[in-house]
Design a protein around this motif. Structure first.
Motif, PDB file in Angstrom:
ATOM      1  N   THR A  91       0.819  -1.220   0.000  1.00 28.90           N
ATOM      2  CA  THR A  91       0.000   0.000   0.000  1.00 28.90           C
ATOM      3  C   THR A  91       0.846   1.261   0.000  1.00 28.90           C
ATOM      4  O   THR A  91       0.347   2.354  -0.279  1.00 28.90           O
ATOM      5  CB  THR A  91      -0.928   0.015   1.235  1.00 28.90           C
ATOM      6  OG1 THR A  91      -0.110  -0.085   2.419  1.00 28.90           O
ATOM      7  CG2 THR A  91      -1.908  -1.151   1.201  1.00 28.90           C
ATOM      8  N   ASP A  92       2.125   1.128   0.357  1.00 27.26           N
ATOM      9  CA  ASP A  92       3.038   2.267   0.338  1.00 27.26           C
ATOM     10  C   ASP A  92       4.437   1.748   0.068  1.00 27.26           C
ATOM     11  O   ASP A  92       4.631   0.550  -0.154  1.00 27.26           O
ATOM     12  CB  ASP A  92       2.963   3.068   1.646  1.00 27.26           C
ATOM     13  CG  ASP A  92       3.220   2.222   2.885  1.00 27.26           C
ATOM     14  OD1 ASP A  92       4.035   1.267   2.804  1.00 27.26           O
ATOM     15  OD2 ASP A  92       2.618   2.484   3.945  1.00 27.26           O
ATOM     16  N   THR A 106       2.368  -3.291   4.266  1.00 26.42           N
ATOM     17  CA  THR A 106       1.025  -3.856   4.277  1.00 26.42           C
ATOM     18  C   THR A 106       0.596  -4.113   2.844  1.00 26.42           C
ATOM     19  O   THR A 106       0.719  -3.229   1.980  1.00 26.42           O
ATOM     20  CB  THR A 106       0.026  -2.893   4.949  1.00 26.42           C
ATOM     21  OG1 THR A 106       0.456  -2.636   6.289  1.00 26.42           O
ATOM     22  CG2 THR A 106      -1.380  -3.484   4.964  1.00 26.42           C
ATOM     23  N   LYS A 108      -1.944  -4.848  -0.391  1.00 23.39           N
ATOM     24  CA  LYS A 108      -3.252  -4.406  -0.854  1.00 23.39           C
ATOM     25  C   LYS A 108      -4.272  -5.545  -0.731  1.00 23.39           C
ATOM     26  O   LYS A 108      -3.912  -6.723  -0.672  1.00 23.39           O
ATOM     27  CB  LYS A 108      -3.152  -3.948  -2.318  1.00 23.39           C
ATOM     28  CG  LYS A 108      -2.282  -2.716  -2.513  1.00 23.39           C
ATOM     29  CD  LYS A 108      -2.063  -2.413  -3.992  1.00 23.39           C
ATOM     30  CE  LYS A 108      -1.159  -1.201  -4.186  1.00 23.39           C
ATOM     31  NZ  LYS A 108      -0.832  -0.958  -5.610  1.00 23.39           N
ATOM     32  N   LYS A 171      -1.448  -9.861   5.803  1.00 20.39           N
ATOM     33  CA  LYS A 171      -1.201  -8.663   5.004  1.00 20.39           C
ATOM     34  C   LYS A 171      -0.011  -7.843   5.479  1.00 20.39           C
ATOM     35  O   LYS A 171       0.325  -6.843   4.842  1.00 20.39           O
ATOM     36  CB  LYS A 171      -2.450  -7.775   4.994  1.00 20.39           C
ATOM     37  CG  LYS A 171      -3.629  -8.366   4.220  1.00 20.39           C
ATOM     38  CD  LYS A 171      -4.815  -7.415   4.217  1.00 20.39           C
ATOM     39  CE  LYS A 171      -4.468  -6.097   3.588  1.00 20.39           C
ATOM     40  NZ  LYS A 171      -5.615  -5.159   3.584  1.00 20.39           N
ATOM     41  N   THR A 239      -5.298  -2.317  -9.144  1.00 14.63           N
ATOM     42  CA  THR A 239      -4.340  -2.409  -8.035  1.00 14.63           C
ATOM     43  C   THR A 239      -2.910  -2.134  -8.485  1.00 14.63           C
ATOM     44  O   THR A 239      -1.990  -2.144  -7.671  1.00 14.63           O
ATOM     45  CB  THR A 239      -4.381  -3.816  -7.400  1.00 14.63           C
ATOM     46  OG1 THR A 239      -3.855  -4.782  -8.339  1.00 14.63           O
ATOM     47  CG2 THR A 239      -5.798  -4.200  -7.003  1.00 14.63           C
TER      48      THR A 239
END
Length: 556
Positions: A91-92, A106, A108, A171, A239
Motif C-alpha cells: 500500500t506504500d 502492508t 493491498k 497482510k 491495483t
C-alpha cells in the motif's frame, strides 16, 4: 563491460484508448501514436533463454519479468524526471523505524496469483527465502547481506525460516536489517520480492513455468525459439500503478542474430510492425537507420546511460601512485571512444567527468581534470615525468570481447600511446575476463568496463564500484580501491532514509573518489532502440536508459 542482460516487455488489462507520444524522447523524434488494449506484442531477442524464476533474475523493475511478477514496490519513470519508487503489491513504499533498520509493509486487498493462490505476506517471505538457496541463485542479491542473519542463511530447504523476515498477519510483513539502510524501498522492487506460494518452486522447471502475479502468465516456453505470455486472469489493473497491461499477448522470439533483428525492424512488415528489439541497435546499423527517414522516426535513443570507464588497478606498480593515475585523465581521447562506440559523438553519449549517472538524485556536475574532449597529451606526459616515469609505462590491458569492447579498447590503447602509456591489449572471452578482473588475484593493470546501476540511487553507482567489500570474490570494484574515508561516507549515506540528505553525502563521495583517480570516466553511454510502426508508448526515461516496457501498447 555492462554486466547485465535486460529482457523487456509489457503489461495486461483495461479497455480504453490512449493518445501518447510514441517518441517522447527529445532524441527520438517521431509523431504521436494512438494505442489501445489488445493485440500481440513481439520482442525480437538475441538471447536463447530468459530466467523467469524471480530468484534467478537480474532484470530491472521495468523489464521482462515485470510482465509476470509484481513486487512490493515498482518504479515510475519519466524522460524529464528522476525515477521514483511507487507502491506495487504494498500500500506504500515502506514504513521505516526511526533508525532505518526495520521496514514494515502492508499488502493491498484482494491480490491473487495466476493459480488462484491469495498473495499474502507469507508468499513474499517464502519468495525471498528461496533466493538464498544455492540451487536458485544468480539473481540480484542486495537483500542477502542486508537482512539480519542473511549472510549465514541457506534458504528454506535446509535452513528453515529466516527470522528477520517477520509475518505479522496475512497482510503485514516486517523486514529486520542488520544496519540502517535508506534505500530499502528500492531493494524490495527487485525480482526476489515477487510472491511464490510456499512449497512451489522446488525444482528447475520453475524457471520456465513460474506462478505469476503480474498481468501475464507463461503459456509456453521453447528454449531457443520462443516464450509466450498470455493474460493472467487474476491480475486486477486497478491495483497496479506500474503496468498498463495493453497487449493481449507478448511473444519473445529467441536466438536471433542482431543484424537480422535490425533488418527485420527496418523492413517493418507483418508481425514485425508490432515488435521491438531486445538488444541495442549496433553501431553498424545506426548509420543506415539515421539515413532513412522512414525508419529513423522509429529509433528511440536515451539521453544518457551507463557510465563507461577505464578502471586503473590501484594496487599494481606505478598505478599505486595517484599522480600517475591522474595523468590518465588527460591522456584519454573521449571523442575517439565515442566514435568507436556509435560512429559519432551524438549517438554514443555525452562525455563523462563524474561517477553518479544522470537521472539520479544527488548527482552534481563537475570536472576535476579539465581538458579538451580529445585529451591533453602534453599535460599527461608532464605528470608522468613528474611522477618518475619520463619514458612512459608498459601495462597489461585485458578486455572482454563481448559488446564490441575490443574495438573500443583499441581506441583507448591508441590514445594512451600518444602519452607514452604502452598497453598490451589482451582480448578474453567474457567469462575469462570476468574471472580475471573480479577474482582475488587482481593480475592486471587496467581494463575497460561500464556500469548501469541496479536501482535509481547514487548508492548503486558508488558502493558496488568503490566499496572495499566489493574487491575480489566476484565484486565489481575493478580498480581495487579501498579508502576508509570513502567506506565511511558510503555507510553514512546508506543509513539515511531521506534521499535528498543521502544525496549530499553521495555527491561528497563522488568528488572524494575522483580526487584519487581510480577510474577514468569516458561517456554516459546512450542506448538506441528500434521498434515497429505499430508500437507506441515506447519511451526511455531519465533512468534507466531502457524503455519502460510495462507501458508499451499497440496501435489500433
Amino acid at each position: 563491460m555492462d554486466r547485465r542482460a535486460f529482457f523487456k516487455v509489457v503489461g495486461a488489462a483495461g479497455a480504453g484508448t490512449f493518445l501518447v507520444a510514441c517518441h517522447a524522447n527529445e532524441r527520438g523524434g517521431g509523431t504521436a501514436t494512438e494505442v489501445a488494449s489488445g493485440g500481440t506484442l513481439y520482442v525480437l531477442a538475441d538471447t536463447s533463454s530468459i530466467h523467469l524464476d524471480p530468484a534467478k533474475s537480474q532484470n530491472l523493475a521495468i523489464t521482462t519479468v515485470g510482465f509476470i511478477h509484481r513486487r512490493l514496490t515498482a518504479w515510475k519513470t519519466s524522460p524529464d524526471q528522476p525515477a521514483t519508487v511507487v507502491p506495487d503489491l504494498a500500500t506504500d513504499t515502506g514504513r521505516p523505524s526511526a533508525d532505518g533498520r526495520t521496514w514494515t509493509y502492508t499488502l493491498k486487498d484482494g491480490l491473487k496469483l495466476s493459480d488462484g493462490t491469495p498473495i499474502t505476506a507469507d508468499t513474499i517471505k517464502y519468495g525471498v527465502e528461496r533466493s538464498f538457496a544455492a540451487a536458485f541463485s544468480g539473481g540480484l542479491g542486495y537483500h542477502k547481506t542486508l537482512l539480519d542473519g542473511g549472510s549465514d542463511y541457506r534458504g528454506p530447504f535446509e535452513g528453515g525460516e529466516l527470522a528477520s523476515i517477520e509475518v505479522q498477519d496475512d497482510k503485514t510483513i516486517v523486514f529486520h536489517l542488520n544496519r540502517s539502510y535508506g534505500d530499502w524501498p528500492w531493494i524490495v522492487s527487485m525480482p526476489a520480492f515477487a510472491p511464490v506460494p510456499r512449497g512451489k518452486g522446488t525444482d528447475a522447471n520453475y524457471d520456465t513455468q513460474p506462478v505469476t502475479s503480474g498481468p501475464y502468465q507463461v503459456s509456453a516456453y521453447d528454449k531457443g525459439v520462443a516464450v509466450h505470455f498470455t493474460r493472467n486472469p487474476n491480475w486486477v489493473a486497478a491495483t497496479d500503478v506500474a503496468r498498463t497491461g495493453l497487449p493481449d499477448e507478448v511473444v519473445y522470439q529467441l536466438g536471433l542474430d542482431d543484424d537480422v533483428i535490425s533488418q527485420r525492424l527496418i523492413a517493418d512488415s507483418g508481425n514485425d510492425r508490432n515488435a521491438f528489439a531486445n538488444p541495442f541497435v549496433a553501431p553498424a546499423q545506426l548509420a543506415q537507420i539515421q539515413g532513412n527517414p522512414a525508419v529513423s522516426n522509429r529509433l528511440v535513443t536515451s539521453k544518457s546511460g551507463a557510465l563507461a570507464y577505464v578502471s586503473l588497478n590501484v594496487r599494481r606498480g606505478p598505478l599505486a601512485n595517484p599522480q600517475v593515475r591522474q595523468a590518465f585523465q588527460y591522456a584519454v581521447d573521449k571523442v575517439a571512444y565515442q566514435v568507436a562506440t556509435a560512429g559519432n559523438a551524438d549517438l554514443a553519449g555525452p562525455i563523462a567527468t563524474t561517477l553518479i549517472t544522470e537521472g539520479i538524485v544527488g548527482r552534481e556536475v563537475y570536472d576535476l581534470y579539465p581538458a579538451p574532449p580529445t585529451g591533453d597529451v602534453d599535460k599527461a606526459k608532464q605528470m608522468l615525468a613528474a611522477a618518475g616515469y619520463p619514458n612512459g609505462l608498459d601495462l597489461d590491458f585485458p578486455v572482454s570481447t563481448s559488446n564490441s569492447l575490443s574495438d573500443k579498447a583499441q581506441a583507448i590503447q591508441a590514445a594512451l600511446q600518444r602519452a607514452g602509456i604502452r598497453t598490451n591489449l589482451r582480448p578474453l572471452d567474457d567469462d575469462t575476463w570476468t574471472s580475471v578482473v573480479t577474482g582475488n588475484d587482481g593480475d592486471y593493470d587496467l581494463t575497460l568496463s561500464s556500469w548501469q546501476p541496479d536501482f535509481p540511487s547514487a548508492n548503486a553507482n558508488i558502493q558496488p564500484l568503490f566499496g572495499t567489500s566489493e574487491i575480489g570474490n566476484g565484486g565489481y570494484n575493478l580498480s581495487r580501491y579501498s579508502v576508509p574515508e570513502v567506506d565511511d561516507l558510503i555507510a553514512r549515506a546508506q543509513g539515511i532514509v531521506d534521499p535528498a540528505e543521502a544525496g549530499k553525502l553521495w555527491a561528497q563521495a563522488d568528488r572524494r573518489i575522483m580526487q584519487d583517480s581510480p577510474i577514468v570516466p569516458l561517456i554516459y553511454t546512450r542506448n538506441s532502440f528500434l521498434h515497429g510502426s505499430k508500437v507506441g508508448n515506447f519511451e526511455v526515461g531519465a533512468f534507466p536508459a531502457y524503455p519502460n516496457y510495462l507501458q508499451v501498447g499497440l496501435a489500433k
